[in-house]
Design an enzyme around this catalytic site. Structure first.
Site, short mmCIF file in Angstrom:
data_model
loop_
_atom_site.label_atom_id
_atom_site.label_comp_id
_atom_site.label_asym_id
_atom_site.label_seq_id
_atom_site.Cartn_x
_atom_site.Cartn_y
_atom_site.Cartn_z
N GLU A 22 33.80 5.51 16.73
CA GLU A 22 34.99 6.13 16.13
C GLU A 22 36.20 6.11 17.07
OE1 GLU A 22 34.92 6.68 12.92
OE2 GLU A 22 32.79 6.16 12.96
N GLY A 48 27.39 6.58 4.78
CA GLY A 48 28.46 6.95 5.71
C GLY A 48 28.00 7.99 6.72
N VAL A 49 28.22 7.72 8.00
CA VAL A 49 27.87 8.70 9.03
C VAL A 49 29.12 9.32 9.65
CG1 VAL A 49 25.63 7.67 9.55
CG2 VAL A 49 27.61 6.93 10.83
ZN ZN Z 1 33.75 1.98 11.48
#
Ligand code: ZN
Length: 189
Positions: free
Chosen positions: A146, A46-47
């Site tokens: 995002e 996860g970033v």
């Molecule tokens: Zn995503």
């Protein structure tokens, strides 16, 4: 454990709502932020994560502190997760790079996508203070991915050469894809 919703859940396709600035420091919003950090920390690849990905249609995303430190050790030395509330992209470079992308809510698909090489975001932090951040490389890609989430857009809407790489087929090299697929010279600017 905080559940990460998957593609097919309508919350991922909603236009997420603006958070009233006076509410940012309330226990309700602070709990959402801590749930997002927990969900992000639970995924080793996860970033970053957006609130709709934990089922909350609000305009908030969190970037992993480890990724920030990797991208720009001078600006982000402490490894703390960074919170962006009501983010707006204020600048996008015309120059785009083709990059690999995946998503915690679109397991286990990966594809290629064109993202602006540089991006700036204006937002509020978790203390309710106005912030402005410019980035290049991976961090710029994250800002675009995002903010798309907050508008109900998933990377698969824009990506090409999409392939499925199930977890059992992901070796160490596969994990690296998510972090380091960029030209390394783009990182850390
Ligand atoms: Zn995503």
């Amino acid at each position: 454990m905080v559940h990460i919703v998957q593609q097919g859940d309508p919350v991922l396709r909603e236009l997420a709502q603006t958070v009233p600035v006076k509410d940012i420091t309330t226990p309700k919003i602070q709990k959402i932020i801590s749930d997002m950090k927990e969900a992000l920390a639970s995924q080793k690849d996860g970033v970053a994560i957006a609130a709709p990905q934990i089922g909350i249609p609000l305009r908030i995303f969190v970037v992993s502190g480890l990724i920030l430190r990797h991208a720009d050790p001078d600006k982000y030395p402490d490894g703390e997760d960074m919170v962006f509330i009501n983010p707006t992209i204020t600048k996008l470079s015309k120059k785009k790079n083709e990059v690999d992308e995946g998503c915690l809510s679109v397991r286990w698909l990966y594809g290629k996508i064109k993202r602006s090489a540089q991006a700036s975001v204006s937002a509020y932090n978790e203390q309710g203070e106005k912030i402005e951040r410019g980035a290049s490389g991976l961090l710029a890609q994250i800002f675009q991915h995002e903010t798309d989430h907050l508008d109900g857009v998933l990377f698969i809407d824009k990506a090409y050469d999409i392939e499925e790489i199930p977890p059992e087929k992901q070796n160490e090299e596969g994990d690296e894809r998510l972090y380091d697929t960029h030209n390394d010279e783009d990182l850390g600017e």
